[in-house]
Design an enzyme around this catalytic site. Sequence first.
Site, PDB file in Angstrom:
ATOM      1  N   GLY A 128       0.763  -1.243   0.000  1.00 20.87           N
ATOM      2  CA  GLY A 128       0.000   0.000   0.000  1.00 20.87           C
ATOM      3  C   GLY A 128       0.791   1.290   0.000  1.00 20.87           C
ATOM      4  O   GLY A 128       0.350   2.292  -0.553  1.00 20.87           O
ATOM      5  N   LYS A 157      -6.704   6.144  11.186  1.00 18.66           N
ATOM      6  CA  LYS A 157      -8.084   6.008  11.687  1.00 18.66           C
ATOM      7  C   LYS A 157      -8.025   5.952  13.219  1.00 18.66           C
ATOM      8  O   LYS A 157      -7.908   4.865  13.793  1.00 18.66           O
ATOM      9  CB  LYS A 157      -8.706   4.716  11.162  1.00 18.66           C
ATOM     10  CG  LYS A 157      -8.967   4.680   9.663  1.00 18.66           C
ATOM     11  CD  LYS A 157      -9.605   3.339   9.280  1.00 18.66           C
ATOM     12  CE  LYS A 157      -9.883   3.244   7.805  1.00 18.66           C
ATOM     13  NZ  LYS A 157     -10.304   1.880   7.401  1.00 18.66           N
ATOM     14  N   ASP A 200      -4.602   1.565  10.839  1.00 20.87           N
ATOM     15  CA  ASP A 200      -5.988   1.269  11.197  1.00 20.87           C
ATOM     16  C   ASP A 200      -5.983   0.788  12.650  1.00 20.87           C
ATOM     17  O   ASP A 200      -5.905   1.592  13.580  1.00 20.87           O
ATOM     18  CB  ASP A 200      -6.486   0.220  10.198  1.00 20.87           C
ATOM     19  CG  ASP A 200      -7.957  -0.069  10.284  1.00 20.87           C
ATOM     20  OD1 ASP A 200      -8.496  -0.106  11.400  1.00 20.87           O
ATOM     21  OD2 ASP A 200      -8.602  -0.293   9.250  1.00 20.87           O
ATOM     22  N   ASP A 209       0.829   3.412   4.414  1.00 19.27           N
ATOM     23  CA  ASP A 209      -0.285   4.038   3.694  1.00 19.27           C
ATOM     24  C   ASP A 209      -1.396   4.419   4.676  1.00 19.27           C
ATOM     25  O   ASP A 209      -1.924   5.515   4.646  1.00 19.27           O
ATOM     26  CB  ASP A 209      -0.828   3.108   2.599  1.00 19.27           C
ATOM     27  CG  ASP A 209      -1.166   1.710   3.109  1.00 19.27           C
ATOM     28  OD1 ASP A 209      -0.794   1.346   4.250  1.00 19.27           O
ATOM     29  OD2 ASP A 209      -1.814   0.941   2.371  1.00 19.27           O
ATOM     30  N   PHE A 224     -13.980   2.383   5.213  1.00 16.04           N
ATOM     31  CA  PHE A 224     -13.058   1.783   4.258  1.00 16.04           C
ATOM     32  C   PHE A 224     -12.726   2.773   3.143  1.00 16.04           C
ATOM     33  O   PHE A 224     -13.617   3.394   2.561  1.00 16.04           O
ATOM     34  CB  PHE A 224     -13.682   0.508   3.685  1.00 16.04           C
ATOM     35  CG  PHE A 224     -12.716  -0.291   2.872  1.00 16.04           C
ATOM     36  CD1 PHE A 224     -11.700  -0.996   3.487  1.00 16.04           C
ATOM     37  CD2 PHE A 224     -12.808  -0.329   1.488  1.00 16.04           C
ATOM     38  CE1 PHE A 224     -10.782  -1.721   2.740  1.00 16.04           C
ATOM     39  CE2 PHE A 224     -11.902  -1.047   0.733  1.00 16.04           C
ATOM     40  CZ  PHE A 224     -10.886  -1.750   1.364  1.00 16.04           C
ATOM     41  N   ARG A 246      -5.534   0.710  -6.492  1.00 17.33           N
ATOM     42  CA  ARG A 246      -4.312   1.325  -5.957  1.00 17.33           C
ATOM     43  C   ARG A 246      -3.841   2.483  -6.830  1.00 17.33           C
ATOM     44  O   ARG A 246      -3.133   3.374  -6.366  1.00 17.33           O
ATOM     45  CB  ARG A 246      -3.177   0.293  -5.876  1.00 17.33           C
ATOM     46  CG  ARG A 246      -3.407  -0.810  -4.852  1.00 17.33           C
ATOM     47  CD  ARG A 246      -2.109  -1.586  -4.638  1.00 17.33           C
ATOM     48  NE  ARG A 246      -2.320  -2.873  -3.985  1.00 17.33           N
ATOM     49  CZ  ARG A 246      -2.413  -3.060  -2.687  1.00 17.33           C
ATOM     50  NH1 ARG A 246      -2.346  -2.032  -1.863  1.00 17.33           N
ATOM     51  NH2 ARG A 246      -2.584  -4.270  -2.185  1.00 17.33           N
TER      52      ARG A 246
END
Length: 179
Positions: A48, A134, A106, A103, A155, A168
């Site tokens: 990512g 997040k 989370d 990237d 998401f 991507r």
Amino acid sequence: MKEIQILDKTFTEFISEKEISDRIDMLAEQINNDYKGREVVFLGILNGAFLFAAELFKRINIKAKISFVKLASYEGTKSSGTIKELIGWNEDIKNQEIIVIEDIVDTGVTLERIVDELVIRKVSGIKVATLLFKPDAFTKKIPLHYIGFNIPNNFVIGFGLDYDGYARNLPSIYTLKNK
Ligand code: IMP
């Protein structure tokens, strides 16, 4: 409002290409100031982070190297489920100042795995740069030093982030459309 369909889901544009670029300018400036006169090894986490890492690294003017590692899943021999192994180390990072490039952070599980590995490898300093964070999903206590955008716990795709391997290549960031 820009919309895009990826497989079975519809996404709407959330952070534009210009906003991303401007924010990366600022992060790079901060890093250039913080590390003035020092050397740093950037460590991008694949897959990512490849786009963010490239854009950030282009803007770096201190003495710096970049390397990439990847978290590979494999089934453990015990019934403990999936274990993630970090593969692709090709730099001797001992005693180096490291900036991890993610990237998105989370839950922070991935990041914790990486930080643990860096500690084992006896680096001299660890900072973390992530394009997206997040906060509502984060379960760890690892400090994040350079955050592009704090985002809600939804998401997102684009600018390196995927949905089932796709999206991507989108130059901006999209979020799942509310039904
Ligand atoms: P964590 O270990 O829960 O922090 O998750 C980290 C990884 O999960 C990221 O490096 C991404 O690959 C993936 N991920 C987490 N949230 C998203 C998202 O909103 N879109 C796409 N991938 C995500």
